[in-house]
Write an enzyme that holds these catalytic residues in place. Structure first.
Site: not given
Length: 190
Positions: A85, A115, A142, A160, A165, A183
């Protein structure tokens, strides 16, 4: 025999590299020219053709909404039936590989670039990256951000705004900052 790697080879392999290298600067410029055409085209077939020129590989059935941003494009590999999108960002200094039937909601950001943590190394101007891999049937919500080195299994749903990480296996819904399993997804047998 000279076995010295180019900066592009170092970059793609996740080694420290010089982003100011002439070949890499040229690659970014070429990508930006294609992206400019993509983002300003009203013709969906033209945008598909540009995507196929820009990306390293794609399935036949793909659809990406403008605006799109990439570093190089050639390190992006998407499977069949891929949809992105509005506002997708791919920092593709290392491979970003996405399986078939995957969907990216608006403003999803995939960052393979990073970096050095050490300030002396960081100030040297050298960079490195880590690949991102997303399995089949993924749905990335999103505004989600996927960080360097993350692998997501098949059938993963990312909520969203999540900041992913670390890697997760298949058949889970993950969300939050940092993302965690919300879940498990029961898989229906066929």
């Amino acid at each position: 025999m000279d076995t010295k790697m180019t900066e592009r080879e170092k970059m793609t392999k996740g080694l420290m590299y010089d982003p100011g290298d002439e070949e890499l600067c040229k690659g970014r410029t070429e990508a930006r020219q294609l992206i400019h055409r993509f983002n300003n085209s009203m013709d969906k077939l033209e945008r598909k053709d540009i995507t196929k020129q820009l990306f390293g590989s794609t399935g036949e059935k793909i659809y990406l909404e403008p605006t799109l941003r990439v570093d190089y494009g050639y390190n992006i590999h998407v499977g069949e039936n891929f949809y992105a999108n509005f506002g997708a960002i791919f920092l593709d200094i290392c491979p970003i590989t996405i399986g078939k039937n995957a969907m990216l909601a608006p403003n999803v950001q995939l960052y393979s670039a990073t970096h050095p943590i050490d300030p002396t190394e960081r100030n040297s101007g050298l960079e490195f990256g880590k690949p991102i891999t997303i399995g089949d049937n993924a749905w990335i919500g999103g505004g989600a951000i996927i960080l360097p080195g993350v692998t997501l299994g098949d059938n993963v749903v990312v909520g969203s705004g999540a900041v992913v990480t670390r890697s997760f296996g298949s058949n889970v819904v993950i969300a939050g900052n940092p993302a965690k399993v919300i879940k498990e997804i029961p898989v229906k047998s066929e």
